[in-house]
Scaffold this active site. Structure first.
Site, PDB file in Angstrom:
ATOM      1  N   LYS A  69       0.852  -1.190   0.000  1.00 60.50           N
ATOM      2  CA  LYS A  69       0.000   0.000   0.000  1.00 60.50           C
ATOM      3  C   LYS A  69       0.884   1.234   0.000  1.00 60.50           C
ATOM      4  CE  LYS A  69      -3.906   2.047   2.537  1.00 60.50           C
ATOM      5  NZ  LYS A  69      -4.853   1.875   3.656  1.00 60.50           N
ATOM      6  N   SER A  72      -9.424   3.207   2.589  1.00 65.50           N
ATOM      7  CA  SER A  72      -8.330   3.774   1.826  1.00 65.50           C
ATOM      8  C   SER A  72      -7.453   2.723   1.136  1.00 65.50           C
ATOM      9  CB  SER A  72      -7.443   4.611   2.771  1.00 65.50           C
ATOM     10  OG  SER A  72      -6.813   3.798   3.749  1.00 65.50           O
ATOM     11  N   SER A  88     -10.607   0.951   6.560  1.00 65.57           N
ATOM     12  CA  SER A  88      -9.905   1.064   5.286  1.00 65.57           C
ATOM     13  C   SER A  88      -9.533  -0.251   4.625  1.00 65.57           C
ATOM     14  CB  SER A  88      -8.639   1.907   5.462  1.00 65.57           C
ATOM     15  OG  SER A  88      -8.967   3.252   5.669  1.00 65.57           O
TER      16      SER A  88
END
Length: 473
Positions: A76, A151, A175
Site C-alpha cells: 500500500k 483507503s 480502510s
C-alpha cells in the site's frame, strides 16, 4: 484454468509442490497488471524488474517454509519501500524515494512475498474512497463507473480484477473492510496488537492496524498468518500489549470452518445521533441473507437493542482531525494538499490538548462499553456498508463537513470497531440488480480472529459468491 483464476491458497500449494516458480507466477501477474491497470487504477507504481529479481532471489535463497513464499503482493502506498517511489497518495510527495523500508514491508519480505509495486491510496489514507488528485481513481472491477472504496482501494481493486492473488492493507476506520466489501472481497481487520508490525499501538487512539484483503476466507487467513508470523509460529510479538486468545495458524480455522456460535445482529451505529443514517435495501438484503444462512446452520441469532452513543461523533472527529495534524507537510507545500486534507489538517492543528485528552478518555470508555455490550456473543453481525458502492465523483471534493458526512453515511459500521480494538471480517453475500456484490461484517471478541474466520468460511460455503468474477476478467 489460468493462474489468476485460482485461489491464493491453490497458488501457494502449487509453489510448494514446485509446479511453477515464483518467477513464473510474478510474470503472470505482471502481464495482468500491464493489461488491466490502465482501466482500474489499482497500482500507482509497478516495479517489474525489481519484482522478477526479487522472485528469483526468493526461489534461490529464501526457505520455502516461509508462510508467503513466492506469493505476489503490492505494498500500500502509505508504506515506504527502499528505492521505490512512496507518494502517500499526495502531490506533495511526487518525487519522494525512501532509503529505508517500513517494518511491515520488511516483514512481508521476511515471509517470502514478492512485491510487484505500490497499490493506490487516497491522500495519507484519510478518506474511505480512493479518488485523489495525485493519480487516477481506483475503480471497482465489477462496474468501472463505481469507486473501489478506501483507503486500501487500490489493493482491493487489484485483487478483485485478478491483478494480485491477495494484498495487505491497513485499516484505521474501515480502510480494509470498506474496499473489500465494495469490491466483493474478504477483508480482515485484526485485533489491536495482533499484527506485530501493524499493531495499532503506535498510533493515536490505537486505530490503525494491518490486515489482508483476499477473494476467499482461506486466502485472507493465509496472508494474515504471514503478517502475524513472518518467520512462522510462534509469532515474535514486539509489545507487552497484544491480542488475547493465542496465535494461529489462522489458516486452519478458515479451512475447517467448524463450530456453532452465538451471534448478535446490530443495525444501529454510534453515528446515529449526529448524522442521518439509512441502510439501503441492498445492504439490508445482504444482512437478511446472512442471518437466514447462519440460522439455517444452527447458530444462535439474536437482535441487539439499540444503544445510543451521542458522544461518539464529536470524540471520533476530534481524533481523526488530530491525527491529520501530524501530516508532514508545512508552509507553501500545504497548497499541494487536497481540500479535504487541508480541512482536516487545519482543524487538527487547532485542537486544544485538553479537548484531545478528553476525546481519548471518552473513546476508552466507549471501548469498554462496546466490549461489555457484545460480551454474550461470539460475534456480532452488521451490514458491511450502509449504501451500495458509490459512483466515482460522488464525494464532495471541496466541502470538508459535507464530505465527512458522506463518508459516515456510506460506512457507519466500521470506525467504532477500530476504536474498540476488536477484530472484524467482511464477507460478500448477495449482489445488487446490476451485479455489484454486497456483504456483511462480523465483529469478534478481543483476539477472536479464529472464530471470525470459521464463521466466514461457513457463510462463504453457503453463498459461494467467491466463485464469480467481475466482467473485466
Amino acid at each position: 484454468m489460468e493462474l489468476h483464476e485460482r485461489t491464493a491458497l491453490d497458488l501457494h500449494q502449487m509453489l510448494q509442490r514446485r509446479e511453477m516458480s515464483p518467477v513464473e507466477l510474478a510474470e503472470h501477474y505482471l502481464a495482468r497488471i500491464e493489461r488491466l491497470n490502465p482501466q482500474v487504477g489499482a497500482l500507482t507504481t509497478v516495479t517489474p524488474e525489481a519484482a522478477l529479481e526479487r522472485a528469483a532471489h526468493v526461489e534461490r535463497d529464501v526457505p520455502t517454509a516461509r508462510p508467503l513464499w513466492g506469493m505476489p503482493i503490492a505494498d500500500k502506498d502509505l508504506l515506504r519501500r527502499a528505492g521505490v517511489p512512496s507518494r502517500f497518495g499526495s502531490r506533495a510527495f511526487t518525487d519522494f524515494i525512501p532509503d529505508d523500508s517500513d517494518e511491515l514491508v520488511r516483514d512481508v519480505d521476511a515471509a517470502g512475498a514478492v512485491s510487484l509495486g505500490k497499490s493506490s491510496t487516497p491522500e495519507f489514507g484519510l478518506p474511505s474512497y480512493t479518488e485523489g488528485l495525485a493519480g487516477p481513481p481506483a475503480r471497482n472491477p465489477w462496474d468501472l463507473s463505481l469507486g473501489a472504496g478506501g483507503s486500501s482501494g487500490g489493493a482491493a481493486a487489484a485483487v478483485a480484477a485478478g491483478m494480485l492473488p491477495f494484498a495487505p492493507g491497513s485499516d484505521g476506520g474501515g480502510s480494509i473492510r470498506i474496499p473489500a466489501a465494495a469490491c466483493g472481497l474478504v477483508g480482515v481487520k485484526p485485533s489491536r496488537g495482533r499484527v506485530p508490525s501493524g499493531s495499532g499501538l503506535g498510533g493515536l487512539a490505537g486505530l490503525g492496524v494491518a490486515g489482508p484483503i483476499a477473494r476467499t476466507v482461506a486466502d485472507a487467513a493465509l496472508l494474515l498468518d504471514g503478517l502475524v508470523a513472518p518467520l512462522g509460529y510462534p509469532a515474535a510479538h514486539r509489545f507487552a500489549v497484544r491480542a488475547p486468545g493465542g496465535d494461529g495458524p489462522f489458516l486452519a480455522a478458515a479451512v475447517r470452518g467448524e463450530g456453532r456460535f452465538q451471534l448478535g445482529v446490530m443495525t444501529d451505529s454510534p453515528w446515529d445521533e449526529a448524522y442521518e443514517i439509512a441502510i439501503d435495501a441492498d445492504a439490508r438484503a445482504a444482512l437478511d441473507r446472512a442471518v437466514a444462512e447462519f440460522d439455517a446452520m444452527g447458530h444462535g441469532v439474536e437482535q441487539l437493542a439499540p444503544s445510543p452513543e451521542p458522544g461518539y461523533a464529536p470524540a471520533f472527529r476530534t481524533i481523526w482531525q488530530s491525527g491529520a495534524a501530524t501530516i508532514p507537510v508545512d508552509g507553501d507545500d500545504e497548497e499541494l494538499l487536497e481540500p479535504l486534507t487541508r480541512w482536516l489538517l487545519e482543524r487538527g492543528r487547532q485542537v486544544p490538548a485538553r479537548e484531545l485528552a478528553e476525546a481519548l478518555g471518552w473513546l476508552a470508555g466507549f471501548e469498554e462499553r462496546v466490549i461489555r455490550r457484545f460480551s454474550s456473543f461470539d460475534a456480532v453481525l452488521t451490514p458491511a456498508l450502509a449504501l451500495t458502492p458509490r459512483p466515482v465523483g460522488w464525494y464532495d471534493p471541496e466541502d470538508g463537513e459535507r464530505n465527512f458526512a458522506q463518508q459516515v453515511q456510506f460506512t457507519p459500521f466500521t470506525s467504532f470497531v477500530n476504536v474498540s480494538g476488536l477484530p472484524a471480517i467482511t464477507v460478500p453475500v448477495t449482489e445488487t440488480a446490476d451485479g455489484v456484490p454486497m456483504g456483511v461484517q462480523l465483529i469478534g471478541r478481543p483476539g477472536g480472529e479464529a472464530a471470525l474466520l470459521a464463521l466466514g468460511a461457513q457463510l462463504e460455503r453457503r453463498v459461494r459468491r467467491w466463485q464469480r468474477h467481475p466482467p473485466i476478467w
